[in-house]
Structure formats: structure tokens, C-alpha cells
Design a protein around this motif. Structure first.
Motif, short mmCIF file in Angstrom:
data_model
loop_
_atom_site.label_atom_id
_atom_site.label_comp_id
_atom_site.label_asym_id
_atom_site.label_seq_id
_atom_site.Cartn_x
_atom_site.Cartn_y
_atom_site.Cartn_z
N ALA A 9 19.30 25.07 -22.65
CA ALA A 9 19.73 23.54 -22.90
C ALA A 9 18.91 23.95 -24.44
O ALA A 9 19.59 22.81 -25.46
CB ALA A 9 18.80 22.98 -22.14
N THR A 10 18.71 25.40 -24.29
CA THR A 10 17.90 25.14 -25.42
C THR A 10 18.68 26.19 -26.91
O THR A 10 19.38 26.64 -26.94
CB THR A 10 16.07 25.27 -25.97
OG1 THR A 10 16.30 26.79 -25.66
CG2 THR A 10 16.15 24.07 -25.17
N GLU A 11 18.69 26.28 -28.06
CA GLU A 11 18.74 27.49 -29.30
C GLU A 11 18.08 28.99 -28.25
O GLU A 11 18.68 29.87 -28.50
CB GLU A 11 18.17 27.19 -30.21
CG GLU A 11 19.28 26.36 -31.35
CD GLU A 11 20.30 26.54 -31.44
OE1 GLU A 11 21.09 27.74 -31.14
OE2 GLU A 11 21.35 25.41 -30.78
N ALA A 12 16.59 28.95 -28.51
CA ALA A 12 16.02 29.94 -27.41
C ALA A 12 17.09 30.75 -26.10
O ALA A 12 17.78 31.96 -25.66
CB ALA A 12 14.82 29.66 -26.89
N GLN A 13 17.60 29.43 -25.17
CA GLN A 13 17.64 30.29 -24.04
C GLN A 13 19.38 29.92 -24.10
O GLN A 13 20.36 30.87 -23.71
CB GLN A 13 18.23 28.32 -23.22
CG GLN A 13 16.69 27.95 -22.48
CD GLN A 13 16.58 26.71 -22.01
OE1 GLN A 13 17.58 26.12 -22.25
NE2 GLN A 13 15.25 26.65 -21.27
N ARG A 14 20.08 29.09 -25.03
CA ARG A 14 21.20 29.82 -25.52
C ARG A 14 21.72 31.40 -25.96
O ARG A 14 22.36 31.90 -25.83
CB ARG A 14 21.84 28.75 -26.48
CG ARG A 14 23.57 29.89 -27.30
CD ARG A 14 24.71 28.80 -26.50
NE ARG A 14 25.98 29.15 -26.72
CZ ARG A 14 26.77 29.04 -26.12
NH1 ARG A 14 26.95 28.86 -24.56
NH2 ARG A 14 27.79 28.92 -26.23
#
Length: 208
Positions: A9-14
């Protein structure tokens, strides 16, 4: 019961999600499916074990995500065939032969793509259907406009090409024999619409 994978859901998770896929793809490409061990991925991809299993509850989930990511990349790179006046048969043959050359370069990845595309496990029917849709989008973009009856026939061509390539992977066919089967199957795209319709009616007829 199959666990539903989480989506980043977030850039870090992506970034973590893609890092896992990149490492998994490298392992499969170089060593095959057996080289992909879930226990090795956290250290190789620099993610936690919890993050790995949040996105990929099983190795099968990871393999499907890997193949889907690969096909999405292929689709993004696929350019329409712009050769003016070239018959559909020739455009399809160019595309199928190009895919076979890719399989020759990275056969271990190709083997995983084909296994998952024909997997019968009902728990992964949605994932398999997504791969089928991506395959067809790639073909439609690469081959370009087709008539209604040619869109029916292209599935026969794809099935023949896939079977030939799998036989090559198993050591049964030579590369030349694969290319011959692909080129011959593509000639079905030249059949007239009324003949295809007649064959469809015959195939749908109930046996006596």
C-alpha cells in the motif's frame, strides 16, 4: 483454506514487494523452480520473514506473482507489428517464434510460466485466469487486428506452440521441429471463416 496475499500500500512496501520478486526471478531464471526456497528469501531480499509471508503466503503464491510480473513486463515492452500488408499468419508466426527464442535463452523461467498457465488447482484459478488474460493481451498487441474467426483459431495456434515448446524442454523435439510446428499451425489462420464455423459446429455436436 488458501490465505489471501496482502498487496503493498505504500512506496516502502512496494519496494520490498518488488525486491522479493526480483530476487525470486533471478533464482528461478538461473536455477529453476527448485532453486527458489522461501527460507532463503528474507536474507537475499533484505526483508523480514513476516513481510515475505504477508505478500506471498506460499511458494505457489510467489511463483504466480513472479510470472504475472514477468508477463506484465513483456506486455509493456510488446510493440504492435507495423509491417504494412503482412498477413495475420505471418505476424502471428513472428510473435510465436520470438517467444520461442526467449524460452531458448531462459528455459527455466519459461518452464515455470507454462506450468502455472495450465495449473488445474482450483485454489489458484483466479491467478491462472489472470495469466491467461495477460497472454492474450500480449498476443493481441503483438499480432494486431484479427477477424472473429482468427481470434478463435489463435488459441489453437497458441496451444500447439506451447505443446511443441514443452516437448522441446523435455528433450523430445529439436528447435527446428518446434519452429516447423509453429509455422505450420499459424497457417490455420488462413482458413476461411465458413470452414472454421463448420468445424466449430461439428465440435459442438453431441456424440451419437
Amino acid at each position: 483454506m488458501t490465505t489471501t496475499p496482502a498487496r503493498p500500500a505504500t512506496e516502502a512496501q512496494r519496494a520490498r514487494f518488488l525486491r522479493i520478486l526480483d530476487v525470486a526471478t533471478m533464482l528461478v531464471t538461473t536455477g529453476g523452480e527448485e532453486a527458489l526456497q522461501m527460507s532463503d528469501l528474507p536474507s537475499l531480499a533484505h526483508v523480514s520473514l513476516a513481510a515475505l509471508y504477508r505478500y506471498f503466503p506460499s511458494k505457489q503464491h510467489l511463483l504466480f506473482a513472479l510470472v504475472e510480473h514477468h508477463l506484465e513486463s513483456v506486455l509493456a515492452k510488446t510493440q504492435p507489428n507495423r509491417r504494412a500488408g503482412q498477413p495475420v499468419r505471418e505476424r502471428a508466426a513472428d510473435h510465436m517464434l520470438r517467444l520461442f527464442r526467449v524460452d531458448q535463452r531462459v528455459p527455466k523461467l519459461g518452464a515455470v510460466v507454462r506450468r502455472l498457465s495450465s495449473l488445474t488447482d482450483p485454489h489458484f484459478s483466479a491467478e491462472r485466469d489472470r495469466l491467461t488474460r495477460l497472454h492474450m493481451e500480449i498476443v493481441q498487441r503483438a499480432v494486431g487486428p484479427m477477424s472473429d474467426h482468427q481470434r478463435q483459431v489463435i488459441w489453437v495456434v497458441i496451444g500447439t506452440a506451447d505443446a511443441a515448446i514443452q516437448h522441446w524442454m523435455a528433450g523430445i523435439l529439436t528447435p527446428g521441429e518446434v519452429r516447423f510446428q509453429i509455422l505450420t499451425a499459424c497457417r490455420l489462420l488462413d482458413l476461411p471463416a465458413d470452414q472454421i464455423a463448420a468445424d466449430r459446429r461439428l465440435a459442438d455436436r453431441e456424440p451419437a
